[in-house]
Design a protein around this motif. Sequence first.
Motif, PDB file in Angstrom:
ATOM      1  N   LEU A  51       0.935  -1.156   0.184  1.00 22.06           N
ATOM      2  CA  LEU A  51      -0.030   0.105   0.009  1.00 22.06           C
ATOM      3  C   LEU A  51       1.040   1.314  -0.055  1.00 22.06           C
ATOM      4  O   LEU A  51       1.571   1.296   0.744  1.00 22.06           O
ATOM      5  N   SER A  52       0.643   2.344  -0.985  1.00 20.51           N
ATOM      6  CA  SER A  52       1.474   3.383  -1.073  1.00 20.51           C
ATOM      7  C   SER A  52       0.342   4.687  -1.371  1.00 20.51           C
ATOM      8  O   SER A  52      -0.078   4.850  -2.607  1.00 20.51           O
ATOM      9  N   ASP A  53      -0.100   5.207  -0.366  1.00 15.85           N
ATOM     10  CA  ASP A  53      -1.103   6.044  -0.411  1.00 15.85           C
ATOM     11  C   ASP A  53      -0.342   7.712   0.030  1.00 15.85           C
ATOM     12  O   ASP A  53      -0.403   8.411   0.656  1.00 15.85           O
ATOM     13  N   LYS A  54       0.387   7.767  -1.227  1.00 11.45           N
ATOM     14  CA  LYS A  54       0.927   9.142  -1.496  1.00 11.45           C
ATOM     15  C   LYS A  54      -0.222  10.454  -1.813  1.00 11.45           C
ATOM     16  O   LYS A  54       0.201  11.784  -1.461  1.00 11.45           O
ATOM     17  N   ALA A  55      -1.415  10.041  -1.990  1.00 10.24           N
ATOM     18  CA  ALA A  55      -2.234  10.989  -2.362  1.00 10.24           C
ATOM     19  C   ALA A  55      -3.260  11.327  -0.909  1.00 10.24           C
ATOM     20  O   ALA A  55      -3.981  12.241  -1.039  1.00 10.24           O
ATOM     21  N   ASP A  56      -2.997  10.649  -0.030  1.00 12.85           N
ATOM     22  CA  ASP A  56      -3.491  10.737   1.411  1.00 12.85           C
ATOM     23  C   ASP A  56      -5.009  10.802   1.430  1.00 12.85           C
ATOM     24  O   ASP A  56      -5.718  11.509   1.924  1.00 12.85           O
ATOM     25  N   LEU A  57      -5.596   9.718   0.726  1.00 12.00           N
ATOM     26  CA  LEU A  57      -6.765   9.085   0.656  1.00 12.00           C
ATOM     27  C   LEU A  57      -7.603   8.579   1.882  1.00 12.00           C
ATOM     28  O   LEU A  57      -8.634   8.361   1.973  1.00 12.00           O
ATOM     29  N   LEU A  58      -6.513   7.691   2.566  1.00 14.64           N
ATOM     30  CA  LEU A  58      -7.084   7.062   3.569  1.00 14.64           C
ATOM     31  C   LEU A  58      -6.285   7.805   5.028  1.00 14.64           C
ATOM     32  O   LEU A  58      -5.518   8.240   5.000  1.00 14.64           O
ATOM     33  N   VAL A 103      -1.794  -4.924  -4.801  1.00 15.67           N
ATOM     34  CA  VAL A 103      -1.082  -3.575  -4.374  1.00 15.67           C
ATOM     35  C   VAL A 103      -2.253  -2.377  -4.790  1.00 15.67           C
ATOM     36  O   VAL A 103      -2.787  -2.744  -5.648  1.00 15.67           O
ATOM     37  N   VAL A 104      -1.747  -1.540  -3.754  1.00 17.91           N
ATOM     38  CA  VAL A 104      -2.874  -0.406  -4.172  1.00 17.91           C
ATOM     39  C   VAL A 104      -1.941   0.904  -3.937  1.00 17.91           C
ATOM     40  O   VAL A 104      -1.014   0.765  -3.132  1.00 17.91           O
ATOM     41  N   VAL A 105      -2.083   1.725  -4.949  1.00 20.01           N
ATOM     42  CA  VAL A 105      -1.249   2.830  -4.894  1.00 20.01           C
ATOM     43  C   VAL A 105      -1.850   4.035  -5.131  1.00 20.01           C
ATOM     44  O   VAL A 105      -2.863   3.954  -6.327  1.00 20.01           O
ATOM     45  N   THR A 106      -1.745   5.125  -4.537  1.00 20.60           N
ATOM     46  CA  THR A 106      -2.507   6.367  -4.911  1.00 20.60           C
ATOM     47  C   THR A 106      -1.741   7.573  -5.110  1.00 20.60           C
ATOM     48  O   THR A 106      -0.412   7.512  -4.377  1.00 20.60           O
ATOM     49  N   ARG A 107      -1.737   8.221  -6.068  1.00 16.78           N
ATOM     50  CA  ARG A 107      -0.778   9.411  -6.394  1.00 16.78           C
ATOM     51  C   ARG A 107      -1.828  10.594  -6.541  1.00 16.78           C
ATOM     52  O   ARG A 107      -2.821  10.590  -7.110  1.00 16.78           O
ATOM     53  N   LYS A 108      -1.026  12.032  -6.353  1.00 15.92           N
ATOM     54  CA  LYS A 108      -1.699  13.039  -6.687  1.00 15.92           C
ATOM     55  C   LYS A 108      -1.446  13.394  -8.220  1.00 15.92           C
ATOM     56  O   LYS A 108      -2.162  14.131  -8.733  1.00 15.92           O
ATOM     57  N   ILE A 117      -4.509   4.605  -8.551  1.00 14.61           N
ATOM     58  CA  ILE A 117      -5.297   5.877  -8.412  1.00 14.61           C
ATOM     59  C   ILE A 117      -4.775   7.159  -8.613  1.00 14.61           C
ATOM     60  O   ILE A 117      -3.727   7.295  -7.781  1.00 14.61           O
ATOM     61  N   SER A 118      -5.030   8.058  -9.521  1.00 16.25           N
ATOM     62  CA  SER A 118      -4.292   9.251  -9.601  1.00 16.25           C
ATOM     63  C   SER A 118      -5.277  10.417  -9.603  1.00 16.25           C
ATOM     64  O   SER A 118      -6.470  10.494 -10.334  1.00 16.25           O
ATOM     65  N   TRP A 175      -7.916   5.839 -13.084  1.00 14.67           N
ATOM     66  CA  TRP A 175      -7.622   4.722 -12.199  1.00 14.67           C
ATOM     67  C   TRP A 175      -7.235   3.798 -13.122  1.00 14.67           C
ATOM     68  O   TRP A 175      -7.600   3.547 -14.451  1.00 14.67           O
ATOM     69  N   TYR A 176      -6.306   2.633 -12.864  1.00 16.90           N
ATOM     70  CA  TYR A 176      -5.836   1.642 -13.614  1.00 16.90           C
ATOM     71  C   TYR A 176      -5.454   0.408 -13.013  1.00 16.90           C
ATOM     72  O   TYR A 176      -4.793   0.709 -11.723  1.00 16.90           O
ATOM     73  N   ILE A 177      -5.825  -0.623 -13.622  1.00 14.97           N
ATOM     74  CA  ILE A 177      -5.330  -1.936 -12.954  1.00 14.97           C
ATOM     75  C   ILE A 177      -4.515  -2.549 -13.529  1.00 14.97           C
ATOM     76  O   ILE A 177      -4.477  -2.852 -14.831  1.00 14.97           O
ATOM     77  N   SER A 178      -3.118  -2.875 -13.247  1.00 10.31           N
ATOM     78  CA  SER A 178      -1.935  -3.439 -13.945  1.00 10.31           C
ATOM     79  C   SER A 178      -2.082  -4.980 -13.479  1.00 10.31           C
ATOM     80  O   SER A 178      -1.743  -5.222 -12.132  1.00 10.31           O
TER      81      SER A 178
END
Length: 279
Positions: free
Chosen positions: A35-42, A66-71, A104-105, A111-114
């Motif tokens: 989990l990498s929540d750089k967009a601070d959504l959680l 894996v879940v990744v969020t970015r600004k 998530i951007s 949104w994209y699933i790889s």
Amino acid sequence: MQNRKKRLTVMILALLLTVFIGYPVSAAGDAAPRLSDKADLLSDSEEAELLEKLDEISQRQQADIVVVTRKSLEGKSAMEYADDFYDEKGYGFGEEKDGILFLISMEERDWYISTSGFGITAVTDAGLEYMSQQFLDDLKEGEYAAAFTVFAELCDDFLTQAHMGTPYDVDFLPKEPFAFLGMLVVSLGIGFLISLVVTGIMRSRLKTVHSRAGAKDYVDEGSMKLTKEKDLFLYRNVVRRERPKETDSSVSGQAEYPGGSSTHTSSSGATHGGGGGKF
């Protein structure tokens, strides 16, 4: 003096061995957290709960979830960023790097699933479309923890099904999560039938009341005379039906699903599947 140095060396080695044994080993040995929540959504509690779920499913299924969020995606497309992040951070179990990443951007609300390795087999193009239908409403409403939880649980279900030899695909997708609505409709239908039977019995008991075939049966003979008759056109009813139009899929670049998974090559030369869209 020499004995003291030997004892010290043994103690240090023992301490290092203890640390390495107690350290949790990831799929690729040095992979980043799932989990990498750089967009601070959680919130902090949501992060902890989600990471625990991602780790548990990943270890049990032997595929990184894996879940990744970015600004911002720093000029990359959502597909490029998701693929590169997966490859560069060392995710994936086994030689095929099995796993599924959800990006998530917030910059363009992408949104994209790889998918990678067995993840490509488990999440087909049709399966990905089904997945998106389950979490998109939560994304649009800002319920990010709920959306990521749905994603993780769907990955668990899809991987389990794929391990059984029949991945979810065209004409074979999971049952809708709100199947209880169907049961509600059936229950209401049964209640309606029962009410018809009861009212029918009550009506049959009304022996003194009988229906008439026409309006004239309710008029006493000779009590009414027509002095003038005229036909008057009131209105015309026209029904128009629009010709059905082809609809686009919510997953970009995947309007049709012949079956299986479409793939592409990332900048590092790895093979990935997946797809995405806007929310």
